[in-house]
Design an enzyme around this catalytic site. Sequence first.
Site, mmCIF file in Angstrom:
data_model
loop_
_atom_site.group_PDB
_atom_site.id
_atom_site.type_symbol
_atom_site.label_atom_id
_atom_site.label_comp_id
_atom_site.label_asym_id
_atom_site.label_seq_id
_atom_site.Cartn_x
_atom_site.Cartn_y
_atom_site.Cartn_z
ATOM 1 N N ASP A 1 0.828 -1.203 0.000
ATOM 2 C CA ASP A 1 0.000 0.000 0.000
ATOM 3 C C ASP A 1 0.866 1.258 0.000
ATOM 4 O O ASP A 1 2.011 1.244 0.441
ATOM 5 C CB ASP A 1 -0.927 0.032 1.222
ATOM 6 C CG ASP A 1 -0.155 0.111 2.528
ATOM 7 O OD1 ASP A 1 0.938 -0.465 2.601
ATOM 8 O OD2 ASP A 1 -0.652 0.744 3.475
ATOM 9 N N GLU A 2 0.303 2.335 -0.502
ATOM 10 C CA GLU A 2 0.917 3.665 -0.435
ATOM 11 C C GLU A 2 2.376 3.671 -0.907
ATOM 12 O O GLU A 2 3.242 4.293 -0.299
ATOM 13 C CB GLU A 2 0.805 4.213 0.997
ATOM 14 C CG GLU A 2 -0.650 4.324 1.456
ATOM 15 C CD GLU A 2 -0.827 4.843 2.866
ATOM 16 O OE1 GLU A 2 0.117 4.752 3.668
ATOM 17 O OE2 GLU A 2 -1.923 5.343 3.175
ATOM 18 N N VAL A 3 2.624 2.979 -2.000
ATOM 19 C CA VAL A 3 3.992 2.927 -2.548
ATOM 20 C C VAL A 3 4.184 4.153 -3.455
ATOM 21 O O VAL A 3 4.329 4.033 -4.670
ATOM 22 C CB VAL A 3 4.230 1.609 -3.322
ATOM 23 C CG1 VAL A 3 5.729 1.402 -3.554
ATOM 24 C CG2 VAL A 3 3.685 0.422 -2.537
ATOM 25 N N ASP B 1 -5.213 -0.013 -2.374
ATOM 26 C CA ASP B 1 -5.242 1.399 -2.762
ATOM 27 C C ASP B 1 -4.450 1.711 -4.031
ATOM 28 O O ASP B 1 -4.779 2.648 -4.755
ATOM 29 C CB ASP B 1 -4.768 2.300 -1.609
ATOM 30 C CG ASP B 1 -3.429 1.884 -1.043
ATOM 31 O OD1 ASP B 1 -2.421 2.533 -1.328
ATOM 32 O OD2 ASP B 1 -3.388 0.876 -0.313
#
Length: 455
Positions: free
Chosen positions: A137-139, A188
């Site tokens: 996530d959120e890379v 996400d």
Amino acid sequence: RLVHLDLKGAAPRVQYLEQVLPLLRALGATGLLLEYEDTFPYAGPLELLQAPHAYSPTELWALLSHARALGLDVVPLLPFPLQFVLKHRKFAHLREVKALPNALNPHKEESLALVKAMIDQVMALHEDLQWFHIGCDEVYYLGEGEESKQWLQQQDNTPEKLCLSHIKAVATCLALSYPMVTPIVWDDMLRGMSEKTLAESGVPQLVQPMIWDYATDIDVEGKVQLIEKYRRCGFSKVWFASAFKGATGVNQSLPLIGHHLRNQLEWLEVASRSPADVLEGIALTGWQRYDHFAVLCELLPVAIPSLAVCLQTLKNGGYSETVKEYVEKLLGMSNLEIDTFTSTSLGTFPGSNILTLVTEVSFYLKSSVDELLERNGYVTGWFSPYHRKRKIIHPMHQFLPDAVSLLSKWNAVVQDLQAAMEQVFHRCAIEEWMEENVYPSLQKLQQLVDDLDEA
């Protein structure tokens, strides 16, 4: 119904977790999502990843055996993109962006070798796993490294394809060695991708997406459409992720139970409007830090009532007076408040004394000290910073007994809180919580008393 234990901050002692697990089972949990991060007992070349308070193999084995005996599934979570790994100098050369430990360079063979080594060590301590959460996530910085920029200049290459190829590489690494285990990923990075891009990537055949949203006003229709999109792309099952703590403020000390209850109710609405065969489960997340470098938010014992309400709401398909009474009975609380932080009863659940003392500190420590220092007429008029600096004081200093009494009271509360915390947490977690939430006010009060004595 997986209870997420975020162990990258204030990781509880195993003895405390073993006390809590039967309660979680009774409340309706069916499994644990264990985000070990630096508390896992990595060995060999990976040993430096261990925090000083990391669990030993023996401790972890005992905890996992206890969970299995209670019928709780365990799902380990390795939080790729691995901030806790890339912060170390030894692994800094594997960063996507040289100056930031936020993403792994997907172009280096050594990156995948590191991933495989970590997965193998985690798998070696677990038995009969059905799922393995690989994060992703959120890379945000993926694609910003020099090698990625060169890759993106090639025809038809896009940031979305780079992200998907990275997820596919990690998932394939797991699938080849452990074909009976299904990888889970946070969704996400996938939400905004086109159906064509997702379908052609091969990722839907490898992983199950976990759709997370911690708000009280979820776009229910949008979530239903997202689930349908994921199904059309080839994902066999999806997960939801709600929150019982750690999602309403980066340095929050008490959970907003009403907020988290409403979040569960929103997810129940999404579930009721989704095909029955598409939902694999839900994870109730309990973030302990917003990321590896952030401060601590709500401690686990403080959030047990919130977790209890959330679990029971999901299990019963809603919240009612009957659910409330059952939660109160299991927690030993006579009057559980949903929309305020305070409750009239102490509770008998493991760590309930920590909740009582944290509530007292959170509500009254700073306000009582500020009241004395900033709104007491004697202090502001006859012992201002000007007076204190020059050690000038009127002999009648009528606020000295008040200051000494207040200091004595809070020292006693803090001593009790420290003793309670020592039963649950290691020293490093206690020190951090105290330095963030207690010492700033306590030290101001202590300084006033010291200045009074000196003057």
